[in-house]
Write a protein that holds these residues in place. Structure first.
Motif, PDB file in Angstrom:
ATOM      1  N   PHE A  48       0.822  -1.212   0.000  1.00 43.21           N
ATOM      2  CA  PHE A  48       0.000   0.000   0.000  1.00 43.21           C
ATOM      3  C   PHE A  48       0.857   1.263   0.000  1.00 43.21           C
ATOM      4  N   SER A  49       1.936   1.273   0.778  1.00 41.05           N
ATOM      5  CA  SER A  49       2.798   2.460   0.806  1.00 41.05           C
ATOM      6  C   SER A  49       3.479   2.669  -0.546  1.00 41.05           C
ATOM      7  N   MET A  84       0.860   4.220  -2.864  1.00 43.43           N
ATOM      8  CA  MET A  84       0.638   5.628  -2.574  1.00 43.43           C
ATOM      9  C   MET A  84       1.818   6.479  -3.038  1.00 43.43           C
ATOM     10  N   LEU A 139       1.522   6.998  -6.686  1.00 43.00           N
ATOM     11  CA  LEU A 139       0.478   7.977  -6.992  1.00 43.00           C
ATOM     12  C   LEU A 139       0.959   9.402  -6.748  1.00 43.00           C
ATOM     13  N   LEU A 140       1.772   9.576  -5.690  1.00 41.01           N
ATOM     14  CA  LEU A 140       2.281  10.902  -5.368  1.00 41.01           C
ATOM     15  C   LEU A 140       3.268  11.414  -6.420  1.00 41.01           C
ATOM     16  N   MET A 191      -9.039  10.411   2.370  1.00 39.34           N
ATOM     17  CA  MET A 191      -8.539  10.209   1.010  1.00 39.34           C
ATOM     18  C   MET A 191      -9.273  11.086   0.002  1.00 39.34           C
ATOM     19  N   LEU A 214      -8.213  12.535  -3.747  1.00 40.01           N
ATOM     20  CA  LEU A 214      -8.498  11.513  -4.746  1.00 40.01           C
ATOM     21  C   LEU A 214      -9.974  11.555  -5.128  1.00 40.01           C
ATOM     22  N   ILE A 237      -8.010   1.750  -4.691  1.00 43.25           N
ATOM     23  CA  ILE A 237      -6.891   1.650  -3.758  1.00 43.25           C
ATOM     24  C   ILE A 237      -7.230   0.767  -2.563  1.00 43.25           C
TER      25      ILE A 237
END
Length: 440
Positions: free
Chosen positions: A11-12, A15, A18-19, A337, A341, A349
């Motif tokens: 998950f990290s 993310m 995505l960043l 979120m 998003l 996600i």
């Protein structure tokens, strides 16, 4: 490495991707495929690949482009203009009547399109200038447009609920029916709030001038017929499906054809309208296809890993949290979120973790789909970075600033929180209609 740690790393990593500004489907699919290779070797690539093949064979996916095409034909052919004119004439004599009519317009647009962005665009370009010109308070009407447009992802044919159905493997028809009563209840709560506030503060929503109210009965009936056309199309599409005469895919084709014929018969189906509708349908459909593909690939790795059971054990056994506490924490995470998003990205996600976990905790996945949708509606409009806030800023006239937009939405967020609480406390608000239709 423990299952919990692997889940956190996945998950990290997602993310972080995505960043960096990567596209949602690229970030999610890449992390899923890479995790498959690292965990199982080169053979692990078969796991996300087989999920992709399942998507290609999923027949109900055909509903997606059909409903999107139907919505764009109705909006691009300006049939929505007839709707607003109808509400303008019929609701003008009531204090706050045009704002109440705008909520009605948004409900019908939701039944036409299924996307909140479409409702926002039509409301901001058609309704908002008219409301401001007639002396309505700019802060209140800005909130009306934003709140009303959010109904597009709850009232059928909601495209977001179709996406949830694909990822959660739940029947689309039941999810749509589950969204009907909560969507209408939320619209009714908006109407009550507008009416009461305009009764207490008449300057916020003045009555339409007498010269504009003096319309003949024949003209009113003509506008009523024109404005109810989208409802007729919706009934032609949904009644055979609810009665069991057609499948979901067949009903979507009926709806698309009915919208096309309506635009042709009204003389509004030009080459440009048709081309724009097809292009936008293709763009939106492809976007959803890629996102669903990436979500299924990521979810397949998660399922194969067994990380969901590990996370469930962490919450329920080690931390000792009750199922309702876990559910509320999930809803709060959606609101957080939602500050950066959109609803599709949020679902993709967290779906691999949340959907199996909700099922394991004993909650109904149809009911949870409605909760997710309402929560993302709230997240859309929650300052400081709500998705809808910036959409509204881009579409609003210059006299409406960002501060006005922030202030406008606060009372409507409170109303939506009340609606969410009602659906959580009384699940039958969402589950009664699908149970009644499918039970009979």
């Amino acid at each position: 490495m423990s299952y919990e740690m692997i889940a956190i790393v996945m998950f990290s990593s997602m993310m972080l991707m995505l960043l960096t500004g990567q596209r949602v489907f690229g970030a999610i699919g890449f992390v899923g495929a890479l995790a498959g290779v690292l965990l199982w070797g080169t053979g692990g690539v078969d796991i996300p690949f087989s999920s992709a093949m399942k998507l290609m064979k999923w027949y109900p996916l055909l509903t997606l482009p059909m409903f999107i095409f139907m919505g764009y034909v109705l909006s691009e052919s300006r049939i929505a203009d007839d709707l607003y004119r109808m509400f303008h004439v019929w609701m003008g004599p009531v204090k706050g009547g045009l704002a109440i009519g705008t909520i009605g317009l948004m409900v019908l647009i939701s039944a036409m399109n299924g996307l909140s962005v479409a409702g926002m665009a039509i409301g901001a370009t058609i309704a908002l200038p008219e409301l401001l010109r007639r002396g309505y308070d700019k802060i209140m009407v800005t909130g009306v447009i934003q709140a009303g447009s959010s109904l597009g992802i709850l009232v059928p044919p909601s495209v977001v609920l179709v996406l949830y159905a694909m990822i959660a493997r739940q029947p689309v028809g039941q999810l749509w029916l589950a969204g009907v009563l909560p969507g209408l209840m939320m619209a009714l709560l908006f109407v009550i709030y507008i009416y009461v506030r305009c009764r207490l503060q008449p300057s916020l929503g003045p009555v339409l001038p007498a010269e504009e109210r003096n319309v003949s009965l024949a003209e009113k009936l003509r506008l009523l017929r024109a404005g109810l056309l989208p409802l007729v199309i919706f009934a032609v599409m949904m009644v055979p499906f609810v009665k069991g005469w057609t499948s979901l895919v067949e009903s979507s084709a009926v709806g698309a054809m009915a919208a096309l014929l309506a635009a042709i018969l009204k003389g509004r189906m030009t080459r440009q309208v048709f081309e724009v509708s097809v292009r936008k349908t293709l763009a939106i459909s492809c976007m959803f296809m890629w996102i669903i593909l990436a979500a299924l690939a990521f979810g397949a790795i998660f399922d194969g890993l067994g990380a969901v059971k590990a996370i469930e054990g962490l919450f329920t056994e080690r931390l000792g949290l009750s199922p309702w506490t876990i559910l509320i924490l999930m809803q709060l995470s959606f609101i957080v979120m939602g500050t950066f998003l959109d609803d599709t990205a949020m679902l993709v996600i967290v779906a691999p973790l949340y959907v199996p976990l909700v099922d394991a905790l004993g909650f109904d996945l149809i009911w949870y789909g409605v909760l997710y949708t309402i929560t993302t509606q709230i997240a859309y409009m929650t300052p400081p970075f709500g998705y809808n806030l910036f959409l509204m800023r881009a579409m609003a006239p210059p006299e409406i600033g960002l501060r006005d937009i922030y202030l406008s939405i606060l009372p409507f967020v409170v109303v939506m929180m009340a609606a969410l609480s009602l659906v959580m406390v009384f699940p039958q608000i969402a589950l009664w209609l699908p149970g009644y239709i499918y039970g009979s």
